[in-house]
Design a protein around this motif. Structure first.
Motif, short mmCIF file in Angstrom:
data_model
loop_
_atom_site.label_atom_id
_atom_site.label_comp_id
_atom_site.label_asym_id
_atom_site.label_seq_id
_atom_site.Cartn_x
_atom_site.Cartn_y
_atom_site.Cartn_z
N GLY A 331 -22.24 -30.23 -5.86
CA GLY A 331 -22.81 -29.67 -7.09
C GLY A 331 -22.26 -28.30 -7.43
N ILE A 332 -21.10 -27.96 -6.86
CA ILE A 332 -20.45 -26.68 -7.21
C ILE A 332 -19.80 -26.84 -8.59
CG2 ILE A 332 -18.51 -25.14 -6.59
CD1 ILE A 332 -19.09 -25.84 -3.63
N ASN A 333 -19.87 -25.79 -9.41
CA ASN A 333 -19.19 -25.83 -10.71
C ASN A 333 -17.68 -25.73 -10.50
OD1 ASN A 333 -21.55 -25.99 -12.20
ND2 ASN A 333 -21.78 -23.76 -12.26
N VAL A 334 -16.96 -26.65 -11.12
CA VAL A 334 -15.50 -26.69 -10.95
C VAL A 334 -14.82 -26.77 -12.32
CG1 VAL A 334 -13.56 -27.91 -9.87
CG2 VAL A 334 -15.82 -28.01 -8.80
N GLY A 335 -13.78 -25.96 -12.49
CA GLY A 335 -12.94 -26.04 -13.69
C GLY A 335 -11.48 -26.13 -13.26
N LEU A 336 -10.59 -26.14 -14.24
CA LEU A 336 -9.15 -26.22 -13.93
C LEU A 336 -8.45 -24.93 -14.32
CD1 LEU A 336 -8.22 -29.81 -15.17
CD2 LEU A 336 -8.69 -29.07 -12.82
N GLY A 337 -7.43 -24.59 -13.51
CA GLY A 337 -6.60 -23.42 -13.83
C GLY A 337 -5.14 -23.82 -13.79
N THR A 338 -4.36 -23.25 -14.71
CA THR A 338 -2.91 -23.50 -14.65
C THR A 338 -2.27 -22.62 -13.58
OG1 THR A 338 -2.49 -21.80 -16.31
CG2 THR A 338 -2.76 -24.08 -17.11
N LEU A 384 -13.40 -31.54 -16.27
CA LEU A 384 -13.04 -30.30 -15.57
C LEU A 384 -12.27 -29.35 -16.49
CD1 LEU A 384 -11.88 -31.62 -12.05
CD2 LEU A 384 -14.14 -30.81 -12.73
N GLY A 385 -11.43 -29.93 -17.37
CA GLY A 385 -10.62 -29.10 -18.28
C GLY A 385 -11.39 -28.56 -19.48
N THR A 386 -12.63 -29.01 -19.65
CA THR A 386 -13.41 -28.56 -20.83
C THR A 386 -14.79 -28.05 -20.39
OG1 THR A 386 -14.07 -30.88 -21.19
CG2 THR A 386 -12.19 -30.06 -22.46
N LEU A 387 -15.75 -28.95 -20.32
CA LEU A 387 -17.13 -28.55 -20.03
C LEU A 387 -17.29 -27.93 -18.65
CD1 LEU A 387 -19.66 -28.70 -21.72
CD2 LEU A 387 -20.09 -31.00 -20.86
N GLY A 388 -16.58 -28.49 -17.66
CA GLY A 388 -16.64 -27.93 -16.31
C GLY A 388 -16.13 -26.50 -16.32
N GLY A 389 -15.02 -26.28 -17.03
CA GLY A 389 -14.45 -24.94 -17.13
C GLY A 389 -15.41 -23.97 -17.83
N ALA A 390 -16.09 -24.47 -18.86
CA ALA A 390 -17.04 -23.61 -19.60
C ALA A 390 -18.12 -23.09 -18.65
CB ALA A 390 -17.66 -24.40 -20.75
#
Ligand code: GUN
Ligand code: ZN
Length: 471
Positions: A331-338, A384-390
């Motif tokens: 349940g950790i928040n995860v987003g994407l980074g370039t 991950l590339g949208t809402l997760g990143g937010a």
């Protein structure tokens, strides 16, 4: 303030966005109404055409006049609106090096390629050239929000904020704090200077965008090895005082982890170094986390910090493969980074694709059900590339999806319909060829695996058109 005026507008046609990690909603004949503050004020279904869209105006108290017509932007066949991408980790200053990394790994890469480039940006004309281009380039790939690292230079970091605001790209702007283990030609003189210089950029950003509608400062200790304990303590206090977000790197590379253990012998782990200095909290963005232990995962979850998964960079610098599924299970928040330029591409779509590939590479080391479980789905990677990143950058409820009350940060994506002759017809509509039998789930998957900036036809931030593809 933030650029050009925004008019009321209606977006009509096909929309895709994440409702949750597992659920990607695709809606046809929908209409999204955006007011002059760039906010979504209504989402309606079963709206077949412009006349039907206009029938909602009275309910919204919207009136049209000849001088002020309300724009209606309709997606065509094989086009759809998608939330703008959120890049949770990118070094704006390293953009000129994108693709240049040879066979290096993190620590020699920093010394050979990265520090010399970053120090060259203390020249403002150089910084202007680099920053203007990285903003334009990332916008052209659909990045509407970026968590940027700049350099140690205050004027150049301030310039990055000015340019993001002028271009209309939503951004977190971090001046790199580093007072240790960096070359003499490129480091802060000491913790006091590092904190004073960080305060200077915070003040500048508050002066150009007082409500942080578009640009916001982010406290940026580069990574534990380049910060003294005094500096980390000072930045922890600054976070408490200002409530600002924090970004840093963690457990990217095994030699880096050994170095942290040597430099901070009193800490049980890399994550504990940040935690014991007051830098691990719900507003912290941790990049990489490739090699974190179970205990560190538990601590990160407990503190509510988010992780920026950087699969392109992790492969390019041969740092390792991150077990994203375990983070999601926790349940950790995860987003994407370039992670440009550890990562070679400024495209979040490329990060989406490589997140999918990384999870499959990990699955190949497993058998049976576990192999299946490890794999991310297209829906999950797009989340991950949208809402997760937010969520990771503290903008949940504001951007990342198309819900009433959120801001219109969006991209219009278009794909090529293959004509009866099959060949190219001259126009460069990109590499996603649609034959007509594909389901919309198929079309999204084809975009994810073969799409690029040629498919990004237009991009909006907060209702403002910030990029349009030249055809
Ligand atoms: N760790 C410390 N600095 C950096 C950087 O610039 N890029 C990456 N990928 N890792 C880092
Ligand atoms: Zn990085």
């Amino acid at each position: 303030m933030s650029g050009k005026a925004v008019e009321k507008a209606v977006y009509l046609g096909t929309f895709a966005h994440s409702k949750s990690l597992k659920e990607l909603e695709i809606a046809h004949d929908a209409a999204i109404f955006v007011d002059e503050s760039g906010k979504i004020v209504a989402v309606e279904r079963g709206v077949a055409d412009e006349a039907a869209a206009k029938s909602f105006f009275p309910k919204l108290n919207w009136t049209e006049s000849q001088e002020k017509p309300i724009q209606i932007i309709k997606s065509k066949e094989e086009q759809f609106f998608f939330p703008g991408f959120i890049d949770t980790h990118i070094h704006a200053s390293q953009y000129p090096n994108a693709g240049i990394f040879g066979k290096s790994t993190l620590l020699d890469w920093l010394n050979t390629y990265t520090f010399p480039l970053e120090s060259s940006l203390s020249s403002l004309p150089t910084a202007h050239r680099v920053y203007a281009r990285v903003i334009a380039r990332t916008l052209s790939h659909g990045t509407t929000t970026a968590a940027y690292y700049a350099t140690i230079s205050v004027p150049a970091t301030n310039l990055l904020a000015d340019l993001c605001l002028a271009a209309g790209q939503r951004a977190l702007i971090g001046r790199c704090c580093m007072d240790s283990l960096a070359p003499d030609y490129y480091r802060d003189a000491g913790p006091e200077e590092s904190i004073a210089h960080t305060r200077a950029t915070i003040a500048h950003i508050a002066s150009i965008d007082p409500t942080h509608a578009i640009v916001k400062p982010i406290i940026t200790p580069r990574f534990a090895p380049s910060c003294s304990s005094q500096l980390l303590t000072g930045l922890g206090k600054l976070q408490k005082e200002t409530g600002l977000p924090v970004q840093t790197h963690i457990s990217e590379n095994k030699r880096e982890i050994d170095l942290v253990a040597e430099l901070f012998p009193q800490s049980k782990s890399y994550a504990e170094v940040y935690d014991s200095h007051g830098l691990l909290g719900p507003k912290t963005v941790l990049a990489h986390a490739v090699h974190i232990t179970d205990e560190e995962r538990a601590l990160i979850k407990e503190r509510g910090a988010g992780i920026s998964h950087c699969p392109v960079s992790n492969a390019a610098l041969s740092s390792g493969m991150a077990a994203v599924r375990t983070w999601l299970d926790d349940g950790i928040n995860v987003g994407l980074g370039t992670d440009v330029s550890g990562g070679y591409s400024p495209s979040v779509l490329e990060a989406v694709r490589q997140a999918l590939m990384c999870s499959r590479n990990l699955a190949m080391g497993e058998g049976g059900e576990e192999a299946e479980r490890r794999k991310l789905s297209v829906e999950e990677a797009l989340y991950l590339g949208t809402l997760g990143g937010a969520k990771v950058v503290g903008m949940e409820g504001r951007v990342g999806a198309f819900e009433v009350g959120m801001e219109w940060d969006a991209q219009l994506v278009g794909m090529e319909e293959v004509g009866l002759e099959g060949g190219f017809e001259g126009a460069d509509g990109g590499a996603v060829d649609i034959f007509g039998w594909e389901s919309w789930e198929n079309k999204l998957a084809k975009w994810v695996f073969n799409g690029d900036d040629r498919n990004t036809l237009a991009v909006w931030v907060r209702g403002r058109l910030v990029h349009e593809r030249r055809s």
